[in-house]
Structures are given as C-alpha cells and as structure tokens.
Design a protein around this motif. Sequence first.
Motif, short mmCIF file in Angstrom:
data_model
loop_
_atom_site.label_atom_id
_atom_site.label_comp_id
_atom_site.label_asym_id
_atom_site.label_seq_id
_atom_site.Cartn_x
_atom_site.Cartn_y
_atom_site.Cartn_z
N ARG A 132 19.01 3.15 13.58
CA ARG A 132 19.07 4.26 12.64
C ARG A 132 20.11 3.94 11.57
O ARG A 132 21.21 3.50 11.88
N TRP A 188 15.98 7.20 16.73
CA TRP A 188 16.43 8.41 16.03
C TRP A 188 17.47 9.14 16.87
O TRP A 188 18.45 9.65 16.36
N ASP A 219 21.45 9.07 8.43
CA ASP A 219 20.63 10.08 9.11
C ASP A 219 19.20 10.02 8.67
O ASP A 219 18.35 10.72 9.20
N ASP A 220 18.92 9.19 7.68
CA ASP A 220 17.63 9.30 7.02
C ASP A 220 16.68 8.13 7.20
O ASP A 220 15.52 8.22 6.82
N ASP A 275 11.50 6.21 6.40
CA ASP A 275 12.34 7.39 6.20
C ASP A 275 12.06 8.44 7.27
O ASP A 275 11.27 8.20 8.18
N ARG A 276 12.75 9.58 7.14
CA ARG A 276 12.63 10.67 8.13
C ARG A 276 11.18 11.09 8.34
O ARG A 276 10.76 11.40 9.44
#
Length: 800
Positions: free
Chosen positions: A160, A138, A163-164, A95-96
Amino acid sequence: MAALALSDVATRGSVARLILALSAACAVAAGGLILWAVGDWILAAGFGAAAVIVIGAVVAVRLLLPAAQVAATEPDWTVAHAIASASPDAIALTDRAGRLVCANDRYQAIFRGYPTPPNLGLDDVQGDRLGAAGRQAWRDGDARTDIDVRGNAVEATITRVGDDMLLWKFETTDASDLVATTTALIAGPDGDRLGSAGIMAALLSPDGRIRAANRVFRARAMGQEDGAIEGRDFARFLVTDSAGLVHFEREGLSGTSLRVLQVPFLDGDDAPILVALLDEEPAMALPAIGSSAASHVRSLIALLPVPLALIDRDGRFVHMNDAFTRAAGVDAAAPPLYPGDLVVREDKGALADSVRRFGAGAGHATQLPVRFAERPEEPVQVSLTGARGLGDAAVLMSLKDSSEEGKLKRQVAQATKMQAVGQLAGGVAHDFNNILTAIIGHCDLMLMRHTPGDSDYDDIHQIRTNSNRAAGLTRQLLAFSRQQTLRPQVLQLPDVISEVSNLLKRLLGETVHLVVQHGRGLGPVRADPGQLEQVVVNLAVNARDAMLAVSPNGGGTVTIETSAVTARAVRKMEEDVLPVGDYTALRISDTGTGIPADVLPKIFEPFFTTKEVGKGTGLGLSTVYGIIKQSGGYIFAENLPGSGAAFTIYLPVHAASAGAPAPATPAAAAPKVKAGETWGTGTILLVEDEDMVRAVAERALVRQGYTVLTAENGEAALELLRGQAAPDLLISDVVMPLMDGPTMVRHVRKQFPNLPILFMSGYAEEQLRRSIDIDNVAFLPKPFSVQQLAEAARDVLAAK
Ligand code: ADP
C-alpha cells in the motif's frame, strides 16, 4: 461576503499546503517503494520527484480548481511510467477504486497488455489468490503470493502506498522470465512484425509442443490466424518430401518449401525451443523482404535477451543487440566491423572461415568455441546459422550465455577437486586402518602377557594410546571423504548447540566470550547429532586458535547463530553454489585474525594448516566439510569486516515424510569380553590379504579358544573349503585382490547356505552395505582391538 471569500481562500491555501505536505510524504513513500522494487537510489529519487509533482498536482488541482476544470488536467503518469520501466520486474499502480493508474513495459509484456490487477486473465484460483492478497495489502500494508502465469512461476508482492494506491510488483525467476518474455514477444505485436518480414516464429516446449506462435505461423499452419495452436505438436504441421525439404502439411508437398531455423535460446534438457521458419523461395504473394522488413527483424533481435548479431555476405556486422554487445564486451564508441575483430588472434581465422561459409549459404548451424579478446581466459560458444530472407543479413550469430556455464564450471571444478582429494584421503585411511589394526592387535596381545607394573607395560600402553589417536585421525579422513557411517536423525539445531555448549565453554576458556543466538521459525534438519557436535566443536576450536593468535591471552567473542533461510532469500543471495530451497543456517563467527585471501581457497583441504607443527593437523575443516556434504548441506567461509572470520552452514530443512523409518536402535549390548578371557569353541575360517592383519587376527582368535583356518584371498579360501565340512564362522576382508570378499561369500553360501559371515573392512559400513547385497552378514570396522574382534565373533556365533 468578501470576508467569507477571503476565509475561503485562506482555507484553500492551508489545504494546499497540507496537500503539498501530504504529497511529499506520499512521494517519499513511493520513492522508498521504488527503491525497494528497483534497488536503485537514483531511480527511487526520480520516482519520488515525479510522484511529488503528479500526486501534488492531481490533488491540488482537484481541490483548488472548480470541478469542471479537473477533467482537463488528469495526471500525466508518463514520467512515473518511464521510471518504473527501468525495473526488471513488472510493476503496476492501482487506486482506491481499483483502477490501473500506471504500469511499466514489463507488465505489458508479461500480462499481454494492461489488464487491471487482480484480473490478469489468470484462472479462478490464481485470480482469487491475488485478489485476497490485494485486500490484505489494503488492510495490513503489504502482502505477497505466488501465482502461475501461463506456466511460469511469478511472485507477486503488493504494497500500500499512502492511503490511496497499491503498488503491485511481479517478479519472475530468471529462466521463466526469459520464456515469458519470449512467449509474449512472439504472440504479441512483435510477432506480427516478424510475420510481415516473412518469418514464422514459434516457441516449443522440449517435447515439441507449441507454447506460442505468431499469427503468420498460425495462418500458414492451420489456415486461420487466430486458431488455438497452443499445446499442439509442432511436427504434425510439417511434412518432409523425398528431397528432404520441409513443407507445411496443410499446403502439401507442392507448397513452398521451408527453411527451419532453431534460434539458440536457453540451455538445458527442459528448456523451450525457439524456431523460425522462412520460405525457401519467398512466395509470390509475399512482398519481397525490403529494408523495412529487415528493420523489423532488427527490432525483434534488439528485444531478445539472447546475445544475437547479424552479419552480411561479406562477413561484416550488420546489427547486434544489447545482449550481444554486453556479452562480447563491444566498445560502443568503436564497434567492430568484423566478428574476427572481437576474438583473440588464434581464433580469428576459424571464425572468419565459418562466417564466410554461412554467408555463402552453408546449411546446418554450427557451433565453435572462441575466446574474446576482452576475456581470453573464458572460451565462449558461438553459434552460426545461415539466415536467408533477412535482407543484407546472411548469417545469424549468437553467443551462449556463458555466465551460467561459467558458474557450472566453477561448481564442477570445486566438486571434482574435493572428490579427488576425498578419494585419495579415503584410500589412505583404508590402508592406515589395516596397519593400525595390526599395531593395536599386537599391543593387545602383548598387554595380555604383561601386568601393570611390568617394565614394558607402560611403553606398550603408550603405543596403544598413540595408535588409537591415529585411528581417530583416520576416522576424520573417512569423514572428509564422506565414507563414514552417519546415523542421521531429524533434529533442531538449537538442541545440538545446547548439547555442546558446556564442552564449548570449557574449550574456549575463561577469556573468550561465547554468545549464542537462535533465530525464529527454524525448520528441522536431518543429520547425525554427534557429527554436528563435532562440526561445532571443530569450528569453535579454530575460532579460539585464531583469537589466541591475535592476543596471547586469547580474549574475544565467538558467536553462534542459527537462522531460517527461505527459498526466496536464497534466490536473492544469487549464490553460485547454493541451490534454491529452504535451509536452516548455522553461523559461527569470531573476532580472531580472519583468513588471509591466499589461504581461504585451501582451508577445507585435508592436511592444509597454517598452524605450527604439532598444533594443527589440517583435518578440522576437512572433517567439517565432509560431514556437512554428507548431510546434504553447504558451508561457506568468509572474512568479516574489521577482524575475524565466519563460517556459515546451510542444512536443508527436512520435509517431514510420513513413515520415515525410525533410527535404528543398537541391539541390546552384549556383556563385554574381558581381556584374556577365553570361551570360544568351533572353527573359524579367516580370509584376509594383509599378512599383518591376518596374523594378529589369527592369534587373537586362537587365544580365545577357536580353531582358526586362514586364507590370503577369496580363491584360496574356496580351495580350502572344497570337500570340507562347514566351518562355524567365516571372517573375511571385503576388498581383496583376485576375488573380493562378497564374491567369495556368494560362492561359499552355495555350498553352506547358513554359514555365518563377519566382514571386516577399513571402509565405512554404510558404503559397503550398499555394495554388498548379501543377507545375514555382520560387519566389523577396522581398526579393531583384539577384544572387539573376539566380541564380534562371539556375537555372530551366538546369533546363529
Ligand atoms: P587446523 O586447525 O588443524 O590447522 P583446519 O582444517 O581446522 O586445520 O583449518 C585449516 C586452516 O584454516 C587453519 O590452519 C587456519 O589457517 C584456517 N582457519 C580455520 N578457521 C579459522 C578461523 N576461524 N580464523 C582464521 N583462520 C582459520
């Protein structure tokens, strides 16, 4: 207050809808990625669905429920994990915040647990590279890099997701795959399970060093379970007593003797070796091998990607792994009882006998070829090893992965066939060159006595023209047998195409549309430009003929494309013949008849043609084949859906090497010799075994004013020279019975060290130069005209 609450709920409702929409979008993206990663629509759809549920649920729960409740409903990634596990590649999601959210079993096997990428326990360089690729993903959406995981090349692709998330995919090449799996298996928990069954396992590199070993092995060999054993010499840990029994060196000759089993694993000289050691008599301290231990062995066998089966003392199957069922074509509904049930009738006896011998305790491993009833045309190697200490199981049976071998066999068969035909063609060309030399020579001599306008002049000229055409054909034969002289240069394919495009337009005519498309990033190749032009022309002429056969006015399109094919793309193609590497491809396709399936395997053979007598020689494609092979390339023919055929040529990209020799520039051309001109002085010794060639060459040289001595072989020439003064020049054939040209020249040079030599031969110069290791010799290819012989003799004498 109530209104506020309502609006709050309304806002939350719209947020929830938005979340659902978002999660659907994410799911589609994730599903798409999994489709790309796994290549299976059902899995992708499943993953998409799972992701809808999981992502939607997580985000919705986080937003809609009070913070306190969130922790209780963490996402359940088991569904996604199960789906990702179907991928043959290692997959992980982060995850981010850089946390690992999900990874499959393959990932665990390769990285020995669940480390979070990019911190996979790699060295600093690899870790930095992977970290940089992660940051790039990213930023740009995706990135790829190659890393090295414990000596195995692994290709990492990072993408990616929304967005997460980042999706990490690690692809290993086949061989290293198997090695990595087995290494992880032995060193991991499965190795411990083996250990509890009393099996000490180790994976060795071909030079006998240990790559991985299970804990029991370490404990027994080194005295400590966690000792660093990697890289140490396996043999150092063992000693052999006078009776030939093997013991651990640490335990001494009085220790338990060991039985060393080599499990067939991978083929090839540089393949690692998997060994299992068993105590001959189970040590008292160890629990007796019970059924639970045997089941551990089975679970290990089930995990191994090598086809393996266990057979009991009575010759019955006890267990077989998936790889075995697949390779032997076992029907899962009705599994066979005995190994003999799997093979053709003729092989039943031999197999049953061997199994019985091993069941009764026979020593060394044996291999025997059998034919499975399922696929009797492809014999398979079966290895049998006695397996004591494995409960009921008494014999370990394994199959050599025949797909690799079959592939090799097909390649060898194709190469052998083409080589045999090539040799034959080369021999024919050589003999023809002699005959043509005589015909052309006699024509030349006759033409010198006739002037244009004479009654015979035109006829002689015709004979000469046709002989020259025949000489052109023998040159093609030499090209096919890869015996012609190539002058390779480093070049770009588009330059070659543009060089011939005018000629092509003329050849193809008005009705055929020529489309040329060049790919980007083409690597340079090393080939003879003239020969490549020949290749393009031959293929284009065939394309034209195929289109003429469709419609008499020959309308259609010929497309010439060039493209860069990377090593990665080659690996994906899973093509039997094409080795992995970077290529520049040339593809010529047409809209003609296509190639019938029964014709396709024969088209590259010399003299194979489906065209009418007089229209086709059957040498076009064989010449193309020879040129491409001699240039280190590959050619494939295929039919296009709809209509037409396509030929694709792969030429290896030339890696620029400093100091590559510049192409030889031909020596400044000497003035041409005019027919009939005489100027020669001096004595020439002519050695040639073919009477007709010798006669014509002698006449040609005498005409030029030389004094000519002749000999029909090397020995006769040496005889003739004995006690004589040196001739001014020695002209000799290369291949002759009794004593060949080069041997004779070596003898002659002892007597006359500075004697100029001119070799003439129907074989290619390049090949001869390789086999003739004599300084200072000139070369004249057959067939030659009278003028060419005269010029060659004059040039050699002038250089004296
Ligand atoms: P030739 O053209 O003299 O017959 P080749 O060696 O060039 O000899 O070709 C062998 C055979 O391969 C041809 O006779 C034809 O049957 C087939 N062939 C070659 N190229 C094509 C093509 N583009 N379309 C259909 N058939 C082809």
